[in-house]
Design a protein around this motif. Structure first.
Motif, PDB file in Angstrom:
ATOM      1  N   MET A   1       0.695  -1.368  -0.023  1.00 57.87           N
ATOM      2  CA  MET A   1       0.158   0.012  -0.151  1.00 57.87           C
ATOM      3  C   MET A   1       0.823   1.177   0.034  1.00 57.87           C
ATOM      4  SD  MET A   1      -2.843  -0.922   2.734  1.00 57.87           S
ATOM      5  CE  MET A   1      -4.064   0.251   2.449  1.00 57.87           C
ATOM      6  N   SER A   2       0.417   2.335  -0.630  1.00 57.19           N
ATOM      7  CA  SER A   2       1.240   3.461  -0.846  1.00 57.19           C
ATOM      8  C   SER A   2       0.959   4.447   0.529  1.00 57.19           C
ATOM      9  CB  SER A   2       1.049   4.502  -1.990  1.00 57.19           C
ATOM     10  OG  SER A   2      -0.619   4.507  -1.764  1.00 57.19           O
ATOM     11  N   TYR A   3       2.094   5.175   0.772  1.00 61.85           N
ATOM     12  CA  TYR A   3       1.830   6.064   2.082  1.00 61.85           C
ATOM     13  C   TYR A   3       2.334   7.226   1.949  1.00 61.85           C
ATOM     14  CZ  TYR A   3       6.664   5.103   3.150  1.00 61.85           C
ATOM     15  OH  TYR A   3       8.224   5.046   3.142  1.00 61.85           O
ATOM     16  N   ARG A   4       2.004   8.280   2.700  1.00 60.85           N
ATOM     17  CA  ARG A   4       2.467   9.498   2.508  1.00 60.85           C
ATOM     18  C   ARG A   4       2.684  10.006   4.039  1.00 60.85           C
ATOM     19  NH1 ARG A   4      -0.575  12.453  -1.507  1.00 60.85           N
ATOM     20  NH2 ARG A   4       0.843  11.216  -2.802  1.00 60.85           N
ATOM     21  N   ILE A   5       3.773  11.048   4.183  1.00 59.20           N
ATOM     22  CA  ILE A   5       4.019  11.651   5.509  1.00 59.20           C
ATOM     23  C   ILE A   5       3.565  13.262   5.006  1.00 59.20           C
ATOM     24  CG2 ILE A   5       5.410  12.332   7.287  1.00 59.20           C
ATOM     25  CD1 ILE A   5       7.018   9.900   6.454  1.00 59.20           C
ATOM     26  N   VAL A   6       2.598  13.692   5.804  1.00 59.69           N
ATOM     27  CA  VAL A   6       2.366  15.206   5.670  1.00 59.69           C
ATOM     28  C   VAL A   6       2.528  15.966   6.862  1.00 59.69           C
ATOM     29  CG1 VAL A   6       0.196  16.587   5.087  1.00 59.69           C
ATOM     30  CG2 VAL A   6       0.248  14.648   3.848  1.00 59.69           C
ATOM     31  N   GLY A   7       3.360  16.911   6.775  1.00 52.78           N
ATOM     32  CA  GLY A   7       3.797  17.764   7.595  1.00 52.78           C
ATOM     33  C   GLY A   7       3.152  19.259   7.463  1.00 52.78           C
ATOM     34  N   ASP A   8       3.002  19.857   8.518  1.00 48.60           N
ATOM     35  CA  ASP A   8       2.544  21.373   8.456  1.00 48.60           C
ATOM     36  C   ASP A   8       4.378  21.904   8.157  1.00 48.60           C
ATOM     37  OD1 ASP A   8       3.800  22.037  10.848  1.00 48.60           O
ATOM     38  OD2 ASP A   8       1.800  21.926  11.839  1.00 48.60           O
ATOM     39  N   SER A   9       4.193  23.205   7.860  1.00 44.67           N
ATOM     40  CA  SER A   9       5.488  23.850   7.488  1.00 44.67           C
ATOM     41  C   SER A   9       6.289  24.237   8.667  1.00 44.67           C
ATOM     42  CB  SER A   9       5.183  25.056   6.562  1.00 44.67           C
ATOM     43  OG  SER A   9       4.522  26.016   7.262  1.00 44.67           O
TER      44      SER A   9
END
Length: 277
Positions: free
Chosen positions: A1-9
């Motif tokens: 499964m694909s994954y992503r890390i999303v961070g605020d700036s």
């Protein structure tokens, strides 16, 4: 499964992390007087620091919208969101709302929103923890568990050269800030469950950084399996001095130095050092 890390700036990235397609950054907006600055690739640190210095008002930030977070979620099955401390910004709450709205339309996706209880280098380390867990083959639940455990054990400390923003936002009285300036006193600060507290102080930046190093040596746990991370605001040589001093005392597995982006520059101000481990 694909994954992503999303961070605020406020998640300050290393060069390799900037190039990693699995990582997305959602910008905050920074307000200095009447001017608004977007904390994205267009951010100019030198100009921003001058704007803050020239403005009598306290700089402010506006958290990303839920829509901005949801745009960053697109294209991944597993999403891990790392935000600035919820005690410092509404970014965490906005990400939680985005998660709820996104899952209504995409119920098969998996999303975890992690309040870093930190900022800057602390968010960097949590993102790296997630990357390492996924590269080791951990599933979604195990990765979240590792990230939360790491977050709960992580420590954040900082020393600021410039106390203007602490004075402007009411964390220091005008008299205290003036005395610190005249006497060259530098507070050693720490984050306790996302809340800023004063740990100690010293006269002069070098002595304050040495005191911070002493506290790190005393309270670090399992250093050989940890990374020592430093965010610096326009003071690379100072960051290298801190790295060499701490790494000479504490057997950390590795160290990284990252440059402050917009939100970190707003909090740390010119010459500020933030460390996490």
């Amino acid at each position: 499964m694909s994954y992503r890390i999303v961070g605020d700036s406020c998640t300050d990235l290393t060069e390799s992390m900037r190039k990693d397609e699995r990582i997305r950054i959602v910008p905050l907006l920074l307000q200095v007087g009447k001017e608004t600055v977007v904390d994205d690739e267009s951010f100019e640190q030198g100009r921003f620091l001058k704007m803050m210095k020239d403005c009598s008002e306290c700089p402010k930030s506006s958290c990303p919208s839920p829509e901005a977070y949801m745009d960053a979620f697109e294209g991944a099955d597993e999403i891990f969101v790392v935000t600035l401390s919820s005690h410092l910004s509404g970014s965490y709450n906005s990400a939680e709302l985005a998660k709820m709205l996104y899952l209504e339309k995409h119920p098969n996706k998996k999303i975890s929103v992690i309040d870093s209880r930190s900022a800057a280098a602390g968010q960097t380390l949590i993102a790296l923890c997630i990357l390492q867990a996924k590269e080791a083959g951990a599933d979604f639940e195990e990765t979240v568990g590792r990230a939360m455990k790491f977050r709960d054990e992580m420590k954040t400390k900082f020393v600021l050269e410039n106390l203007d923003n602490l004075r402007k936002n009411g964390r220091l009285s005008n008299i205290t800030a003036a005395l610190c300036s005249v006497l060259n006193i530098k507070p050693v600060m720490c984050g306790v469950e996302g809340v800023i507290e004063k740990l100690d102080q010293a006269r002069g930046m070098t002595k304050a950084l040495s005191k911070m190093a002493k506290y790190i040596e005393e309270d670090v746990v399992d250093a050989k399996n940890r990374i020592f991370a430093i965010t610096h605001c326009n003071c690379r040589e100072r960051a290298e001095f801190v790295r060499d001093m701490v790494m000479g005392r504490v057997p950390f597995r590795d160290s990284i130095i990252v440059e402050a982006a917009g939100v970190s520059s707003m909090y740390a101000n010119d010459g500020g050092i933030v460390v996490a481990y």
